[in-house]
Design an enzyme around this catalytic site. Structure first.
Site, PDB file in Angstrom:
ATOM      1  N   GLY A   1       0.775  -1.241   0.000  1.00 19.78           N
ATOM      2  CA  GLY A   1       0.000   0.000   0.000  1.00 19.78           C
ATOM      3  C   GLY A   1       0.803   1.287   0.000  1.00 19.78           C
ATOM      4  O   GLY A   1       0.318   2.318   0.459  1.00 19.78           O
ATOM      5  N   SER A   2       2.025   1.264  -0.563  1.00 16.19           N
ATOM      6  CA  SER A   2       2.803   2.509  -0.527  1.00 16.19           C
ATOM      7  C   SER A   2       2.203   3.575  -1.457  1.00 16.19           C
ATOM      8  O   SER A   2       2.252   4.771  -1.144  1.00 16.19           O
ATOM      9  CB  SER A   2       4.277   2.257  -0.863  1.00 16.19           C
ATOM     10  OG  SER A   2       4.454   1.915  -2.205  1.00 16.19           O
ATOM     11  N   ASN A   3       1.627   3.174  -2.571  1.00 15.47           N
ATOM     12  CA  ASN A   3       0.950   4.163  -3.435  1.00 15.47           C
ATOM     13  C   ASN A   3      -0.281   4.734  -2.743  1.00 15.47           C
ATOM     14  O   ASN A   3      -0.568   5.928  -2.845  1.00 15.47           O
ATOM     15  CB  ASN A   3       0.560   3.527  -4.773  1.00 15.47           C
ATOM     16  CG  ASN A   3       1.701   3.544  -5.766  1.00 15.47           C
ATOM     17  OD1 ASN A   3       2.062   4.605  -6.298  1.00 15.47           O
ATOM     18  ND2 ASN A   3       2.305   2.395  -6.014  1.00 15.47           N
TER      19      ASN A   3
ATOM     20  N   MET B   1      -4.338  -6.955  -6.727  1.00 15.68           N
ATOM     21  CA  MET B   1      -3.853  -8.076  -7.536  1.00 15.68           C
ATOM     22  C   MET B   1      -4.984  -8.982  -8.044  1.00 15.68           C
ATOM     23  O   MET B   1      -4.860 -10.197  -8.020  1.00 15.68           O
ATOM     24  CB  MET B   1      -2.860  -8.914  -6.715  1.00 15.68           C
ATOM     25  CG  MET B   1      -1.712  -8.115  -6.131  1.00 15.68           C
ATOM     26  SD  MET B   1      -0.733  -7.298  -7.374  1.00 15.68           S
ATOM     27  CE  MET B   1       0.261  -8.658  -7.896  1.00 15.68           C
TER      28      MET B   1
ATOM     29  N   HIS C   1       0.608   1.104 -13.411  1.00 21.48           N
ATOM     30  CA  HIS C   1       1.336  -0.097 -13.819  1.00 21.48           C
ATOM     31  C   HIS C   1       2.799   0.285 -14.043  1.00 21.48           C
ATOM     32  O   HIS C   1       3.081   1.250 -14.769  1.00 21.48           O
ATOM     33  CB  HIS C   1       0.713  -0.640 -15.114  1.00 21.48           C
ATOM     34  CG  HIS C   1       1.404  -1.851 -15.651  1.00 21.48           C
ATOM     35  ND1 HIS C   1       1.345  -3.065 -15.001  1.00 21.48           N
ATOM     36  CD2 HIS C   1       2.162  -2.039 -16.753  1.00 21.48           C
ATOM     37  CE1 HIS C   1       2.047  -3.949 -15.693  1.00 21.48           C
ATOM     38  NE2 HIS C   1       2.556  -3.353 -16.765  1.00 21.48           N
TER      39      HIS C   1
END
Ligand code: GRF
Length: 201
Positions: free
Chosen positions: A13-15, A92, A111
């Site tokens: 979850g870094s984005n 995912m 992406h």
């Protein structure tokens, strides 16, 4: 009018965290609110991080369920939160046609490659193993295919100096974190202009 967004994650979850930061105190402050962080995995690290930041979270386990059945449950959950946009950030799972239809043109993904050249997981590995000097990061709308939707924006990632896959990923993620919010801002601003125009009619 601010857009309501739900962020979908399956892992770290870094984005998602980078977007949250921009929503709270950065360039997305006027553009959107995060109404939910959702995961198909109970133990996705990002869920805990979102909770700690006071964001509403939810999960529905996807394991062992048919794509259509699982997505029906997710659509029902979304009905409760009414997001305008679904923002995929390391989610995912392929979305079923029913889900895509329910949010047509309102699902966005990031992406870590040129989606015309490489789809699916392992894009940084692919670029590194090919010995590419440059690769791309793509933000795109999501359709029924795997990373096949209309491209919103691509940015170049120079990996010529990277000596390991870890370096490639580190440099790539730092571009992703900056780029995703900047592109979302453009999408939401355009939408706002459209709404304004329509209201003036
Ligand atoms: C990112 O590289 C993103 O581009 C890809 O999956 C990864 C998710 O990382 N779709 P994180 O969970 O946001 O840290």
């Amino acid at each position: 009018m601010k857009q309501r967004i739900a962020i979908f994650i399956s892992g770290r979850g870094s984005n998602m965290i980078a977007i949250l930061h921009q929503v709270r105190e950065g360039i997305l402050k006027q553009a959107c609110d995060v109404v939910l962080v959702f995961s198909n995995k109970e133990n996705a690290q990002g869920l805990q991080k979102a909770k700690e930041k006071g964001i509403e979270t939810a999960f529905i386990l996807s394991k062992g369920k048919k794509r259509e059945d699982f997505d029906k449950e997710v659509i029902a959950l979304m009905d409760k939160f009414s997001p305008d946009y679904i923002i995929l950030a390391g989610y995912m799972r392929l979305l079923s046609p029913a889900f895509i239809q329910a949010f047509k043109g309102r699902i966005i993904n990031i992406h870590p490659a040129d989606t015309k050249k490489f789809q699916g997981v392992g894009a940084y590995e692919w670029a590194y193993e090919q010995g590419l000097k440059k690769t791309q990061v793509t933000v795109h709308f999501v359709d029924e295919g795997m990373d096949t939707g209309d491209i919103i924006e691509q940015r170049e990632l120079d990996i010529s100096e990277c000596r390991s896959l870890e370096e490639v990923e580190k440099k790539g993620l730092s571009l992703e974190h900056k780029m995703y919010s900047e592109v979302l801002k453009k999408v939401f601003n355009n939408k706002q202009t459209m709404v304004k125009k329509n209201e003036q009619k």
